[in-house]
Design a protein around this motif. Structure first.
Motif, PDB file in Angstrom:
ATOM      1  N   ALA A  99       0.926  -1.228  -0.056  1.00 52.75           N
ATOM      2  CA  ALA A  99      -0.230  -0.047   0.225  1.00 52.75           C
ATOM      3  C   ALA A  99       0.756   1.129   0.143  1.00 52.75           C
ATOM      4  O   ALA A  99       0.550   2.421  -0.774  1.00 52.75           O
ATOM      5  CB  ALA A  99      -0.850   0.005   1.382  1.00 52.75           C
ATOM      6  N   PHE A 100       1.890   1.225   0.735  1.00 53.19           N
ATOM      7  CA  PHE A 100       2.816   2.201   0.723  1.00 53.19           C
ATOM      8  C   PHE A 100       3.643   2.744  -0.540  1.00 53.19           C
ATOM      9  O   PHE A 100       3.708   3.755  -0.969  1.00 53.19           O
ATOM     10  CB  PHE A 100       3.867   2.036   1.664  1.00 53.19           C
ATOM     11  CG  PHE A 100       5.060   2.945   1.628  1.00 53.19           C
ATOM     12  CD1 PHE A 100       4.851   4.409   2.329  1.00 53.19           C
ATOM     13  CD2 PHE A 100       6.392   2.575   1.210  1.00 53.19           C
ATOM     14  CE1 PHE A 100       5.755   5.250   2.315  1.00 53.19           C
ATOM     15  CE2 PHE A 100       7.214   3.777   1.330  1.00 53.19           C
ATOM     16  CZ  PHE A 100       7.086   4.958   1.619  1.00 53.19           C
ATOM     17  N   LEU A 101       3.882   1.533  -1.225  1.00 46.59           N
ATOM     18  CA  LEU A 101       4.347   1.661  -2.608  1.00 46.59           C
ATOM     19  C   LEU A 101       3.308   2.247  -3.767  1.00 46.59           C
ATOM     20  O   LEU A 101       3.924   2.940  -4.425  1.00 46.59           O
ATOM     21  CB  LEU A 101       4.977   0.298  -3.152  1.00 46.59           C
ATOM     22  CG  LEU A 101       6.136  -0.188  -2.482  1.00 46.59           C
ATOM     23  CD1 LEU A 101       6.508  -1.674  -2.911  1.00 46.59           C
ATOM     24  CD2 LEU A 101       7.473   0.921  -2.555  1.00 46.59           C
ATOM     25  N   ALA A 102       2.113   1.751  -3.461  1.00 41.85           N
ATOM     26  CA  ALA A 102       1.040   2.223  -4.368  1.00 41.85           C
ATOM     27  C   ALA A 102       0.965   3.738  -4.027  1.00 41.85           C
ATOM     28  O   ALA A 102       0.806   4.360  -5.048  1.00 41.85           O
ATOM     29  CB  ALA A 102      -0.337   1.473  -3.845  1.00 41.85           C
ATOM     30  N   GLY A 103       0.852   3.952  -2.985  1.00 44.92           N
ATOM     31  CA  GLY A 103       0.800   5.517  -2.869  1.00 44.92           C
ATOM     32  C   GLY A 103       2.202   6.209  -3.356  1.00 44.92           C
ATOM     33  O   GLY A 103       2.029   7.510  -3.999  1.00 44.92           O
ATOM     34  N   LEU A 104       3.202   5.846  -3.426  1.00 42.53           N
ATOM     35  CA  LEU A 104       4.275   6.396  -3.962  1.00 42.53           C
ATOM     36  C   LEU A 104       4.176   6.447  -5.474  1.00 42.53           C
ATOM     37  O   LEU A 104       4.611   7.503  -6.254  1.00 42.53           O
ATOM     38  CB  LEU A 104       5.642   5.864  -3.799  1.00 42.53           C
ATOM     39  CG  LEU A 104       6.103   5.823  -2.316  1.00 42.53           C
ATOM     40  CD1 LEU A 104       7.487   4.965  -2.145  1.00 42.53           C
ATOM     41  CD2 LEU A 104       6.518   7.265  -1.829  1.00 42.53           C
ATOM     42  N   VAL A 105       3.752   5.468  -6.086  1.00 39.28           N
ATOM     43  CA  VAL A 105       3.333   5.298  -7.434  1.00 39.28           C
ATOM     44  C   VAL A 105       2.414   6.285  -8.084  1.00 39.28           C
ATOM     45  O   VAL A 105       2.813   7.241  -8.954  1.00 39.28           O
ATOM     46  CB  VAL A 105       2.878   3.845  -7.821  1.00 39.28           C
ATOM     47  CG1 VAL A 105       2.473   4.016  -9.261  1.00 39.28           C
ATOM     48  CG2 VAL A 105       4.041   2.985  -7.832  1.00 39.28           C
ATOM     49  N   LEU A 106       1.445   6.541  -7.121  1.00 34.84           N
ATOM     50  CA  LEU A 106       0.280   7.501  -7.584  1.00 34.84           C
ATOM     51  C   LEU A 106       0.856   9.007  -7.357  1.00 34.84           C
ATOM     52  O   LEU A 106       0.419   9.717  -8.115  1.00 34.84           O
ATOM     53  CB  LEU A 106      -1.152   6.928  -6.654  1.00 34.84           C
ATOM     54  CG  LEU A 106      -1.827   5.866  -7.010  1.00 34.84           C
ATOM     55  CD1 LEU A 106      -2.847   5.564  -6.054  1.00 34.84           C
ATOM     56  CD2 LEU A 106      -2.139   6.179  -8.568  1.00 34.84           C
TER      57      LEU A 106
END
Length: 210
Positions: A80-87
């Motif tokens: 979820a943390f990486l998804a936030g970075l991607v977005l």
């Protein structure tokens, strides 16, 4: 990545190198996703001018990245943390943030209410000195690190001190690590309860300190 190795007593150079390699591979895949795949996808969705479709796409992307990281042995929280970075790194990061703000407020409220319900008054009564010292240590440590970071970035002393006081409470990701440590046997249920009590106290006191 390293916590399960610590529990297994296998934190030698080879296993740590493997964990670092796995993390590097995941980060490289995340960067590639953010640079080459996600932007055209979000542009295509944005052209529909359907806010509900855009929001659903953001949620599906976050869930898919979290699920994919879990398949390679990483935690859903890290995914979820990486998804936030991607977005956040995409050109539609601000739009995504604006659309998920109501959900963020809802989940934040549930998060803090749930933490408050974890306060164990029996542990607090029996181990009040230990819990108090732990809470004080956490707050002083966070304050010192944040203030030092501000000073290193040449911020005014007053601003650095205020920043340290503003983030003196325990960080949210600490709960992820604490639960992971409990799941793999690095801490007992009693120790987890003591940590949770101290953490809740820091969240009660930090706003007053700021």
């Amino acid at each position: 990545l390293v916590v399960p190795m610590l529990a297994a007593g296998a934190a030698h150079g080879g296993s740590i190198a493997l964990a670092v390699g796995k993390a590097a591979a995941v980060m490289a895949s995340t960067v590639a996703l953010a640079r080459f795949i996600l932007p055209p996808l979000l542009r295509a969705v944005a052209r529909t001018q359907r806010r509900d479709v855009f929001l659903l796409t953001v949620l599906v992307v976050c869930a898919a990245i979290a699920w994919a990281t879990s398949l390679v042995g990483l935690s859903l929280s890290l995914g979820a943390f990486l998804a936030g970075l991607v977005l956040a790194d995409s050109e539609y990061g601000h739009q995504a943030l604006a659309d998920v703000l109501p959900l963020r407020d809802l989940f934040t409220s549930l998060f803090f209410v749930s933490l408050g319900m974890l306060l164990d008054f029996d542990v607090l009564r029996e181990e009040w000195l230990l819990v108090s010292l732990l809470a004080l240590g956490l707050m002083l440590g966070k304050f010192a690190l944040a203030a030092l970071a501000g000073l290193l970035m040449r911020a005014p002393v007053r601003v650095s001190l205020l920043a340290g006081a503003g983030v003196a409470q325990i960080g949210e990701f600490s709960f992820v690590l604490a639960q992971l440590g409990f799941d793999v046997g690095l801490e007992s249920e009693r120790e987890l309860a003591e940590f949770l009590n101290a953490s809740v106290i820091t969240m009660l006191l930090a706003p007053l300190a700021g």
